[in-house]
Enzyme design. Structure first.
Site, PDB file in Angstrom:
ATOM      1  N   LYS A  10     -49.840  22.949 -50.686  1.00 47.81           N
ATOM      2  CA  LYS A  10     -50.430  23.881 -49.729  1.00 47.81           C
ATOM      3  C   LYS A  10     -49.352  24.516 -48.862  1.00 47.81           C
ATOM      4  CE  LYS A  10     -55.044  21.823 -49.316  1.00 47.81           C
ATOM      5  NZ  LYS A  10     -54.916  20.688 -50.223  1.00 47.81           N
ATOM      6  N   GLU A  39     -51.819  22.959 -39.273  1.00 47.87           N
ATOM      7  CA  GLU A  39     -52.322  24.313 -39.100  1.00 47.87           C
ATOM      8  C   GLU A  39     -53.048  24.424 -37.767  1.00 47.87           C
ATOM      9  OE1 GLU A  39     -55.028  25.256 -42.211  1.00 47.87           O
ATOM     10  OE2 GLU A  39     -53.465  25.771 -43.658  1.00 47.87           O
ATOM     11  N   ARG A  86     -58.634  26.137 -60.526  1.00 44.60           N
ATOM     12  CA  ARG A  86     -59.610  25.536 -61.436  1.00 44.60           C
ATOM     13  C   ARG A  86     -60.956  26.193 -61.201  1.00 44.60           C
ATOM     14  NH1 ARG A  86     -62.420  22.751 -57.607  1.00 44.60           N
ATOM     15  NH2 ARG A  86     -61.255  21.800 -55.913  1.00 44.60           N
TER      16      ARG A  86
END
Length: 667
Positions: free
Chosen positions: A116, A200, A292
């Site tokens: 990420k 974050e 995916r």
């Protein structure tokens, strides 16, 4: 197109892939763990092969074992489904190196998105908006604490690898950071094998909106519209829909363009999802790309009329995208909910056990059911406890919600507890109906969607159950003396020589046992619950699952499910399970000290022990941590006191109700 595909997964997604492969004439090869030897995906596949023990790391995460089956059985391609190895670049690379096509993006694209932290840096360079934070490689706790102070609180700690809501913690003040970091890292290591995290800035009250993207091996990249997944509990999606009720056409267009730019930045091919958080003012920020197929892909399929698994197969086989961007059109509204074996009244504690009863609505043009189990199957402790996905479609959102309410009312799950009643309340909640929900809505009001008290409604449900039992008793009696239907012994109305008597039914629901006293016979009964005033029930008629009758002159209609021993009674908004009581259990006081015993709420593995015998503990203090159903459960002290014993150790598997620790008796 491929002639054979191995499906490296289990449950409903394996069954979903098998369905499309069968329609296209592709032979399917399944793999299974010891726990799944009798699973539905094993029964549906053309052939199935064992790959190891029940734990994921002993079976579905064993890439080499899966690849060995693919080679030996001549599979031309491997479909990874979602979860497990679906975003594992090493596995994708090994599949391709074996001369077998991986139905998904390239290993190179995965590696760009597998972290990420790296993904955020890449997206920022491509001009895609990202949330401020820290993505550095220095993972020392003191560095992370310092960066957390720089980013500012509230902030989110996220596992840098993986997804599905695992390894995520919101921290609102500096004093909470160290404990949250430790827990997040441990959960990330258990779920993904790596404990790197990123930080974050936490956006207050955001919406979670994702864009379905598709790329081919010829440079084509398009998006198939958005899905809103803001209804979440602990970062796990509960309700997904398309299109989003929040987006304007202009914002929808900007987000679609950003998603395509994100996919092109990593040379993406096959199905993927670009996830964004959207602030209340419409500002949106990149979260991640899931490389995916997503669990919620059916809502996109229903609004576009496309089979995304077929698209995956065609793109993996080297074909170009079946349609250009301008040919993609959304029609109507689709909503998906996930039916889980879990107990909403116990903090959504995951459940397990045999599905003694599983009745789901019949699929039609408006209702789709994707399930990995059938009645009689077992929800095990080793995997996600999802039972099925219920997806509805109609011309607009209000009608889709109405379809969903009707479909949920037809669901019956017996055995482990389920979230069906919770979902029924959710789809009637004002914020959901009006499209005002954000990602923290459900967690901010944990009690708001609990079953509201309504004594009058519950009484009507109980009387309906009693009437249905009385009808069944009369039918039984009539069958028992079919040769003489006029015989008074054939009536189930308590008749005796002195005249019509009273029938006493002993019943039980979630609130306890109660008596239904009935007087009369078919066509009219006076029914009293315990000592309450009687209600006149007339005109009772059973037609399939529907019971119609008049209660004190008011016509009512109920849906009746279950069986003679346990009836499920539904009035259109509320459901109640009512059981016949054949034997009364009597307490003997043998477990009077149970309040001092800390028991396992479900089967699982002990991952942390924080206290030892002799320690003084405070009420609410974490004493142990269990891992079960891919989540951590803290076992807390019920009161102040001293630990008399700790009966388990780290790594030990325990069954439900196992005594984990004991407190010394209160003085």
């Amino acid at each position: 197109m491929f002639s054979s595909v191995l499906i490296a997964n289990r449950g409903e997604i394996a069954c979903r892939v098998i369905r499309t492969c069968r329609r296209l004439g592709i032979r399917t090869i399944a793999v299974y763990s010891e726990a799944d030897a009798g699973a539905r995906h094993v029964r549906l596949a053309d052939e199935a092969w064992p790959i190891g023990g029940p734990r994921p790391q002993d079976s579905y995460l064993r890439g080499e074992a899966i690849l060995e089956v693919a080679r030996e059985r001549g599979a031309q391609a491997v479909h990874p489904g979602y979860g497990f190895l679906s975003e594992n670049a090493d596995f994708a690379e090994a599949v391709e190196a074996a001369g077998i096509r991986f139905i998904g993006p390239s290993a190179a694209s995965m590696r760009k998105m597998g972290s990420k932290a790296g993904a955020k840096d890449l997206m920022a360079a491509a001009g895609v908006p990202v949330v401020p934070g820290y993505t550095g490689e220095d993972q020392a706790p003191e560095t992370l604490a310092r960066e957390a102070a720089r980013v500012g609180y509230p902030l989110m700690i996220k596992a840098a690898h993986g997804g599905g809501g695992k390894g995520m913690r919101i921290v609102r003040e500096a004093g909470e950071f160290a404990a949250a970091l430790e827990s997040c890292r441990r959960e990330a290591a258990n779920a993904f094998g790596r404990d790197r995290v990123l930080l974050e800035r936490y956006i207050e009250r955001p919406r979670h909106i994702e864009i379905q993207v598709f790329g081919d091996r010829h440079g084509g990249t398009i998006h198939l519209g958005e899905r809103e997944c803001s209804a979440q509990r602990r970062y796990q999606k509960v309700l997904e829909e398309a299109p989003s009720p929040f987006l304007t056409p202009a914002l929808r267009a900007r987000m679609g363009e950003a998603a395509v730019a994100a996919a092109r930045a990593i040379d993406y091919a096959n199905a993927g999802t670009v996830e964004f958080i959207v602030a209340p003012d419409g500002a949106f920020y990149f979260m991640e790309i899931n490389t995916r197929l997503q669990v919620e892909h059916p809502v996109t399929e229903l609004v576009t009329g496309l089979d995304l698994v077929e698209w995956q197969l065609r793109v993996a086989a080297g074909e170009p995208l079946p349609l250009p961007q301008e040919a993609i059109a959304a029609r109507g509204h689709a909503i998906e909910v996930r039916l889980y074996a879990e107990d909403p009244d116990a903090g959504f504690l995951p459940g397990s056990g045999r599905l003694a009863r599983l009745r789901l609505p019949a699929p039609d043009a408006h209702v789709r059911v994707d399930a990995g189990v059938v009645e009689g199957d077992t929800v095990t402790i080793f995997y996600d406890p999802m039972i099925a996905k219920l997806i509805v479609h109609d011309a607009d959102r209000p009608r889709a919600l109405a379809r969903l309410r009707e479909a949920l009312a037809a669901c019956e799950i017996g055995g482990p507890k389920s979230n069906v009643a919770f979902l029924e309340r959710l789809v009637r909640d004002a914020a959901v109906v009006e499209g005002r929900i954000d990602t923290g809505y459900l967690d901010r009001q944990p009690d708001a969607l609990r079953r509201p008290a309504d004594a009058q409604a519950d009484a009507m449900l109980r009387i309906a159950a009693a009437v249905d039992e009385l009808l069944a008793l009369e039918d039984d009696a009539a069958r028992a003396d079919a040769g003489d239907p006029g015989s008074p012994w054939a009536a189930g109305d308590g008749w005796h020589g002195a005249g019509t008597g009273r029938v006493r039914l002993r019943l039980r629901d979630a609130q306890g046992a109660f008596d239904a006293h009935a007087e009369g016979r078919r066509g009219a009964w006076r029914i009293a619950l315990d000592d309450a005033a009687p209600v006149l029930a007339e005109g009772a008629h059973r037609d399939g699952p529907w019971l119609s009758l008049r209660l004190d002159g008011t016509a009512r209609r109920f849906r009746i499910g279950g069986d003679r021993d346990v009836r499920l009674v539904h009035d259109g908004e509320r459901r109640l399970e009512v059981a016949r009581v054949l034997h009364e259990a009597r307490g003997d006081g043998a477990d009077a000290g149970a309040g001092d015993r800390l028991r396992a709420p479900m089967p699982g593995r002990i991952v942390v022990v924080r206290a030892a015998a002799g320690d003084a503990v405070a009420a609410g203090q974490d004493l142990l941590v269990m891992e079960a159903m891919k989540m951590e459960i803290a076992i807390k002290a019920p009161r102040d006191g001293t630990l008399a014993a700790v009966a388990v150790a780290v790594g030990e598997f325990v069954e439900a109700e196992t005594v984990l620790a004991e407190l010394e008796p209160a003085p």
